[in-house]
Design an enzyme around this catalytic site. Structure first.
Site, mmCIF file in Angstrom:
data_model
loop_
_atom_site.group_PDB
_atom_site.id
_atom_site.type_symbol
_atom_site.label_atom_id
_atom_site.label_comp_id
_atom_site.label_asym_id
_atom_site.label_seq_id
_atom_site.Cartn_x
_atom_site.Cartn_y
_atom_site.Cartn_z
ATOM 1 N N TYR A 57 -0.949 -0.647 10.608
ATOM 2 C CA TYR A 57 -1.181 -1.093 9.234
ATOM 3 C C TYR A 57 -0.066 -0.580 8.318
ATOM 4 O O TYR A 57 0.409 -1.301 7.439
ATOM 5 C CB TYR A 57 -2.546 -0.587 8.761
ATOM 6 C CG TYR A 57 -2.939 -1.006 7.361
ATOM 7 C CD1 TYR A 57 -3.504 -2.249 7.122
ATOM 8 C CD2 TYR A 57 -2.764 -0.136 6.284
ATOM 9 C CE1 TYR A 57 -3.876 -2.634 5.834
ATOM 10 C CE2 TYR A 57 -3.136 -0.503 4.995
ATOM 11 C CZ TYR A 57 -3.696 -1.752 4.782
ATOM 12 O OH TYR A 57 -4.067 -2.119 3.510
ATOM 13 N N SER A 104 0.848 -1.189 0.000
ATOM 14 C CA SER A 104 0.000 0.000 0.000
ATOM 15 C C SER A 104 0.882 1.236 0.000
ATOM 16 O O SER A 104 2.028 1.195 0.482
ATOM 17 C CB SER A 104 -0.897 0.013 1.245
ATOM 18 O OG SER A 104 -1.588 1.243 1.370
#
Length: 261
Positions: A148, A138
């Site tokens: 994350y 990401s």
């Protein structure tokens, strides 16, 4: 016919990967927790694309499930030519004071599963002299918005390490680094993204098409869309203290806000 195994195949990017690969004449192995949803998808793919579809229901946060998927990936009799490590796990909580069990399950799905399945896939692919591993990271890997970000930073760097070690073998490793993408992910995770502008969003079909094109040409980092390529370059160029400041003020951290009752 080549076979692709996709984790997190029941929704979001995984679902789009399944459709694009099937319609491009790949047999597919679908991995996710929801067996009923996978079975329905398998029937649709078989009818629409005429390919063989295998369902493998497994929870990658559990060792037993991870072991079964790893065994399928490593199977020399039924070779997997493309491994798509896509399974997601939302971490929509602060680390300090947050639920430790959630953090550990996220680590298992987002990091451990990528490591284990890549380790299972690579030797069989190297033996055949062809294959590809696509790990979904990401743009968040370049930020400090939550744990994350740390997980996705590991995926990105791990994929680069893997690509170096696979050089010359005929096998490639690619890290997909999309920005915000229209999928079910945010709604299912109860993450409020209502304040984000339309320009921030990508479409899943475009993200997947770019990723597969980059895999075919052997790219190590795949960042769909010019705007996220520019954003990634900016985040890499500025001091890390500035990146941390951006997240502290919420400019990138807002993507991890959780809904209030």
């Amino acid at each position: 016919m080549a076979t692709a195994l996709i984790t997190g195949a029941s929704s979001g990017l995984g679902l789009e990967f399944a459709w694009q690969l099937a319609t491009n004449r790949h047999d597919v192995v679908l991995v996710a927790r929801d067996e009923e949803r996978l079975t329905d998808l398998a029937g649709q793919l078989h009818v629409a694309a005429g390919v063989q579809v295998e369902v493998l229901a497994a929870d990658l946060s559990e060792q037993e499930g991870l072991d079964r998927v790893a065994a399928r990936v490593a199977d020399r009799e039924q070779p997997v030519s493309l491994l798509v490590n896509n399974a997601g796990f939302p971490v929509n909580q602060p680390f300090v004071g947050g639920d430790l069990d959630v953090e550990l399950r996220a680590l298992d799905v987002l990091v451990k599963a990528v490591l284990v399945l890549s380790h299972a896939a690579a030797p069989a692919m190297v033996e055949r002299g062809r294959g590809a591993i696509l790990n979904v990271a990401s743009v968040a890997a370049l930020t400090t918005s939550s744990t994350y970000s740390a997980h996705k930073a590991w995926v990105r760097t791990f994929t680069e390490v893997l690509a170096v070690q696979l050089k010359g073998t005929g096998v490639t490793a690619t890290a997909l680094c999309p920005g915000l993408t229209h999928t079910e992910f945010h709604d299912r995770a109860d993450i409020d993204v209502s304040g984000l502008p339309d320009i921030a969003w990508l479409e899943a079909d475009q993200v997947v098409a770019t990723a597969l094109a980059d895999v075919r040409r052997g790219a190590v980092i795949s960042t769909p869309s010019l705007r996220y390529q520019v954003a990634s370059g900016f985040l890499r160029a500025i001091p890390r203290s500035a990146v941390r400041a951006l997240d502290t003020t919420g400019l990138t951290g807002m993507r991890n806000r959780w809904k209030k009752d």
